[in-house]
Design a protein around this motif. Sequence first.
Motif, PDB file in Angstrom:
ATOM      1  N   ALA A   1      -6.146   5.875  -4.658  1.00  0.00           N
ATOM      2  CA  ALA A   1      -4.899   5.611  -3.940  1.00  0.00           C
ATOM      3  C   ALA A   1      -5.049   5.791  -2.444  1.00  0.00           C
TER       4      ALA A   1
ATOM      5  N   ASN B   1       0.814  -1.216   0.000  1.00  0.00           N
ATOM      6  CA  ASN B   1       0.000   0.000   0.000  1.00  0.00           C
ATOM      7  C   ASN B   1       0.850   1.270   0.000  1.00  0.00           C
TER       8      ASN B   1
ATOM      9  N   GLY C   1      -4.505  -6.978  -6.839  1.00  0.00           N
ATOM     10  CA  GLY C   1      -3.450  -5.984  -6.773  1.00  0.00           C
ATOM     11  C   GLY C   1      -2.390  -6.265  -7.822  1.00  0.00           C
TER      12      GLY C   1
ATOM     13  N   ARG D   1       1.042   2.651  -3.570  1.00  0.00           N
ATOM     14  CA  ARG D   1      -0.208   2.846  -4.313  1.00  0.00           C
ATOM     15  C   ARG D   1      -0.142   4.111  -5.172  1.00  0.00           C
TER      16      ARG D   1
ATOM     17  N   ASP E   1      -2.561   6.578  -8.029  1.00  0.00           N
ATOM     18  CA  ASP E   1      -3.929   6.925  -8.413  1.00  0.00           C
ATOM     19  C   ASP E   1      -4.037   6.853  -9.938  1.00  0.00           C
TER      20      ASP E   1
ATOM     21  N   TYR F   1       1.508  -5.100  -8.896  1.00  0.00           N
ATOM     22  CA  TYR F   1       2.716  -4.402  -8.447  1.00  0.00           C
ATOM     23  C   TYR F   1       3.717  -4.370  -9.591  1.00  0.00           C
TER      24      TYR F   1
ATOM     25  N   TYR G   1       1.907   0.446  -7.469  1.00  0.00           N
ATOM     26  CA  TYR G   1       0.974  -0.592  -7.054  1.00  0.00           C
ATOM     27  C   TYR G   1      -0.437  -0.036  -7.174  1.00  0.00           C
ATOM     28  N   TRP G   2      -1.332  -0.792  -7.807  1.00  0.00           N
ATOM     29  CA  TRP G   2      -2.729  -0.380  -7.930  1.00  0.00           C
ATOM     30  C   TRP G   2      -3.635  -1.585  -7.685  1.00  0.00           C
TER      31      TRP G   2
END
Length: 465
Positions: free
Chosen positions: A453, A273, A397, A276, A278, A399, A332-333
């Motif tokens: 995010a 996280n 997720g 993260r 956006d 990465y 990361y999203w």
Amino acid sequence: MAVTVEILKKMQSEITCSICKDYFREPVTIGCGHNFCQACLSFRWRVGAPAFSCPECRQISQDREIPVVNRRLAELTELGKHFSSKLLESNEEQSQCVTHKKPLKHFCEEDQTALCVTCCETPEHGAHKISSVQEAAHKYRRELQHIRSHLGKHLKKDEQLLAQKKKPAIDWQELISSENKKVLTLLEEEESRSLQRCKQEEKARRDRLKQYRQSLQDLMLELQETRHQLNLDLLQDAKQLLGRCEAVLAQRVKAVIPVLEEYYTPGLIEILNKFRVDLTLDPTSAHSSVTVSEDRKSVKAGEGWQVETKFPDDFPFHYVFAEQSFSLGNQYWVVDVTQLSQWTLGIYTPHIRTRWGREVNSSMILLHCIKKEGEYYLQTYPGSLNHRVKGLLPWIGVYLCNGPGTVVFYNVLQGTLIYRFSALIFRWPVTPVFSPGPPLPGTNPGPMTLFPADSHLCVGCYTCV
């Protein structure tokens, strides 16, 4: 007649190959005196083997080449086949109806019973489908031969799977070890437990495959034995044998394709996280079959994305790209796919190669979720992941690490690894890609949505968003 049958059985054993259990085809005789089909022996005596041993008595042979065809034994085999056929026909002609004392020349499909001509005229069988014994036996022999060929193909593939090295196609031990090292010494105990589970599950998978192979081999032997049965004996058990064959084939997917196991890594999602980003979607990049929302945070399959009732293996995935692209650092999203049964996530870059210089025949790294025959599968492209999943995955997720060239997919809700691509070199920029389908026929799937995010996501909880 009993003496003749005993002679027939003795003769059949002498002209039958102990490898394929069928009459000799181009028989050869090896040094110990045992006989085999030339092709069967060639398959067993692999090129480059340190020594050749007899498949029957295991005696080591000094020869290093397959012997020439034994012509006399080949002629004897043809005579034996002809004699066996005539004797079987003669035995069938002598079979009589217990009630009417007439030859059993007909067969009732509904009752699976041999009949004489008088039985066919009785009310009990008057409305039933009646055929001659020869026609019925020919029909079932053809069906049994077809399924025997089908079983043989599966058996060959499963033999190849078991002949592979014990190391699985996906090295879960290395993947799990790499993930656990991120949280150093506090993860060592959890890592040890996970690795032990991985070994046990791999052993269990191979045991299931061996059991399934044994089932195929047993059915192959049963089907082979039907070649020498009397028509009446064959018809008595043929339908039940076909049913067992179909039941075994129906278990193939569960026996061969493994379930994607969950290896939990404590603290993993919390660490990810921190990276993260956006993301928003680029409507100008969207295929005409997908629709991007006004806030550019979700994408949905449009009405123009039609699919057939049965999906081909290469059904189309229509994409939309993110507005953002990346060249350096870690990103990361997280994507919500709760309302979708089929989807695709990944990245696009103009060129990909491995750290060792090998070209990757793709400009995308993708994870697919598809549904086939009631089962859900996760597949990578390119890659070797093709596993069933226990249920739909709600949050995925992704990465991206541009330094060492890594793309990793995670099950966010469970805090577990799905798959990792590593040792890649990208040509910048790298762009996230999304596909909310293809939709299943007769369904109205919801959108694929990007989490902001700043949204809070934790393992095992839907209510933290």
